[in-house]
Scaffold this active site. Structure first.
Site, PDB file in Angstrom:
ATOM      1  N   SER A 186       6.409  -0.349 -28.704  1.00  0.00           N
ATOM      2  CA  SER A 186       6.715  -0.395 -27.272  1.00  0.00           C
ATOM      3  C   SER A 186       6.399  -1.780 -26.714  1.00  0.00           C
ATOM      4  O   SER A 186       6.927  -2.768 -27.191  1.00  0.00           O
ATOM      5  CB  SER A 186       5.973   0.722 -26.537  1.00  0.00           C
TER       6      SER A 186
ATOM      7  N   GLU B  57      14.067   8.546 -27.705  1.00  0.00           N
ATOM      8  CA  GLU B  57      12.915   7.874 -27.080  1.00  0.00           C
ATOM      9  C   GLU B  57      12.587   8.466 -25.704  1.00  0.00           C
ATOM     10  O   GLU B  57      11.429   8.631 -25.331  1.00  0.00           O
ATOM     11  CB  GLU B  57      13.226   6.379 -26.909  1.00  0.00           C
TER      12      GLU B  57
ATOM     13  N   HIS C 202       9.596   8.700 -27.935  1.00  0.00           N
ATOM     14  CA  HIS C 202       8.952   7.386 -27.932  1.00  0.00           C
ATOM     15  C   HIS C 202       7.508   7.518 -28.410  1.00  0.00           C
ATOM     16  O   HIS C 202       6.742   8.326 -27.889  1.00  0.00           O
ATOM     17  CB  HIS C 202       8.990   6.823 -26.513  1.00  0.00           C
TER      18      HIS C 202
END
Length: 554
Positions: A213, A346, A462
């Site tokens: 991320s 995600e 995610h």
């Protein structure tokens, strides 16, 4: 395989023990530039012994006059430093606690190694982990990033804290603050690693930086930074790049963001120097509630983030000398082997945001602003194409809870896929080093985010993939013959192969039985990580194509 939870509890117990005195402790001793460090011995969930050195300061505490300044070299110490407890998180709203936590004195790193070196020829590849958290939360904690699985492949693991939020990314060049201090903290940590890691058994000539991320975007920014020349030799970005729409902001955005923060915490001013002086008087935790906000599209935005430094300020080194896309196009990046990719769904991680009563109306009415944000263009430039893009995902239906699956694909694409796809294609076209692309589709019991959020939706959310490389406090128990263990073993083997050689397929076995080929300009291949591995071509080509009209040419 036994449950991962007991290992996490053992680690918590280890971290909570009182610091041993010089006379009482028999932990491993290592000499660093700052002085002697004593660590502790641990046992992994795989019943392997390893050595742990926790909470090592790699820079001076960024407090007082050093708040908002670039990191400074740490002071030496005369007594043995007891590296037996993790250092404080940086100030933030905790992901688990949802409360203010952390301390400004937070620039620490942790080192895990199987053994200390017998001599200079006994050095192992180093993997430096950069945590995610939208540049506003997260830490190096081993409760979430336990390297038990990675250590089975005989590497040295390093995890680092860095300043986040306003304290890490304030940019006020007129007041002498160029910005990017959180990224410069990471550089300082990498410099510390270069100088000291050999004494822990790590090879300073084989350093891989990897992150997820915002940590993944950080990794990509390091590829573009003149400050990191020679500090690492391979890089992995998981679900994030410097081309992700949330990862970077122009100086004008950053300037406005700084004054908005000031207004929110009682530092109302129209002068940058006055604003900075007011910021210096505020407690660190005053900044954590204003590090992010919901914009007019209903989508969460980080208030301050990485930006380009337009000129040298106070003779400080410049971390990012231009726009990320321009730096790549002009070949101003470190040509090292690079892995990047995304998870299949995600956006599942962020579905809670859609439960706000106003969300769907905002998202629908301001979809052109979503597209403009991804394209880094004015809304007037994308009006027509934004309608085409909306129709592609939602057809004739209005975005709503009834089109949630469509929304998941749309959000996944504009926040993660488009940035990753464009980054990997740019690098593959011009880099002299191999570029590897992946698509993580294996939806198993080690998906830590879906487990934490109790999500039943199909797909890989995610940060779910982190459960297939790290031991965590919330990881589920799995069996040796499970598909989860097979996938974990494959991922760990590929990532550590890459750290050792720059080739994720350099050592294969009965579990890792598919060669991962690099992507090229003429052969856009990717590795499909599912129940079985497979090489495929043209990842989500129709979804990439629909965005091309809005975006500048590659």
């Amino acid at each position: 395989m036994a449950s991962l939870l007991p290992a996490a509890l053992v680690l918590i117990f280890a971290l909570s023990k009182p610091v041993a005195t010089e006379e009482e402790s028999d932990g491993p001793l290592v000499q660093t530039e700052q002085g002697t460090i004593r660590g502790i011995q641990g046992v992994s969930i795989r019943d392997k012994e390893f050595l742990v050195f926790l909470g090592i300061p790699y820079a001076k505490p960024p407090v007082g006059e050093l708040r908002f300044k670039a990191p400074q070299l740490p002071d030496p110490w005369n007594e043995t430093f007891e590296a037996t407890q993790e250092g404080s998180n940086c100030p933030q709203i905790g992901l688990m606690s949802q409360m203010k936590e952390g301390d400004e004195n937070c620039l620490f790193l942790n080192i895990f190694t199987n053994k200390l070196p017998a001599d200079s020829n006994d050095l192992k590849a180093v993997m430096v982990w950069i945590h995610g958290g939208a540049f506003i939360t997260g830490s190096a904690t081993s409760m979430m990033f336990g390297p038990d699985h990675l250590l089975t492949e005989d590497i040295v693991f390093v995890s680092i804290n860095y300043r986040i939020g306003v304290l890490g990314f304030l940019s006020l060049p007129e007041a002498g603050i160029p910005g990017n201090n959180g990224l410069k903290d990471q550089v300082m940590a990498l410099r510390w690693v270069q100088k000291n890691i050999a004494n822990f058994g790590g090879d300073p000539g084989k350093v891989t930086i990897f992150g997820q991320s915002s940590g993944a975007a950080s990794v990509h920014f390091h590829l573009m930074s003149p400050m990191t020349t020679g500090l690492f030799h391979r890089a992995i970005s998981q679900s994030g790049t410097g081309l992700s729409n949330w990862a970077y902001a122009e100086p004008e955005y950053m300037n406005a963001g700084a004054f908005n923060v000031g207004a929110a915490i009682g530092c109302v001013s129209t002068n940058a120097k006055d604003l900075l002086e007011c910021f210096r008087t505020k407690p660190a935790k005053d900044f954590v509630n204003v590090s992010a906000c919901e914009d007019e599209t209903g989508v969460f935005q980080t208030t301050l983030k990485p930006t380009r430094e337009e000129y040298n300020v106070n003779d400080e080194e410049v971390f990012l000398p231009g726009k990320p896309a321009d730096l790549i196009s002009s070949k101003k990046f470190h040509a090292v082997p690079y892995i990047t990719g995304i998870n299949s769904k995600e956006a599942l991680t962020f579905l809670k945001r859609t439960e706000k009563p106003s969300f769907w109306d905002k998202f629908d009415k301001n979809f052109d602003k979503v597209v403009a944000g991804v394209a880094y263009k004015d809304v007037s430039q994308v009006k027509d194409v934004s309608e085409k893009i909306k129709k592609f995902y939602f057809g004739d239906k209005k975005p709503s809870k009834d089109t949630l699956d469509n929304f998941v694909d749309c959000f996944t694409d504009f926040d993660y896929f488009i940035g990753a796809d464009r980054a990997v294609k740019k690098h593959a076209a011009i880099s002299t080093a191999p570029v590897f692309y992946y698509y993580f589709q294996f939806d198993g019991e080690l998906g830590i985010v879906k487990k934490a959020l109790k999500l039943k939706n199909p797909g890989v959310a995610h940060a779910d993939e982190l459960g297939y490389m790290f031991s965590t406090i919330i990881s589920a128990p799995i069996e040796d013959d499970s598909d989860e263990n097979k996938t974990l073993t494959r991922v760990v083997k590929m990532w550590t192969n890459f750290a050792k050689t720059g080739d994720p397929s350099s050592e294969m076995n009965s579990v890792l039985n598919v060669k991962w080929d690099p992507m090229t300009k003429t052969d856009p291949v990717y590795l499909d990580i599912n129940k079985e591995l497979a090489m495929r071509r043209d990842l989500l080509a129709d979804r990439a194509s629909v965005w091309n009209e809005a975006l500048d040419p590659l």
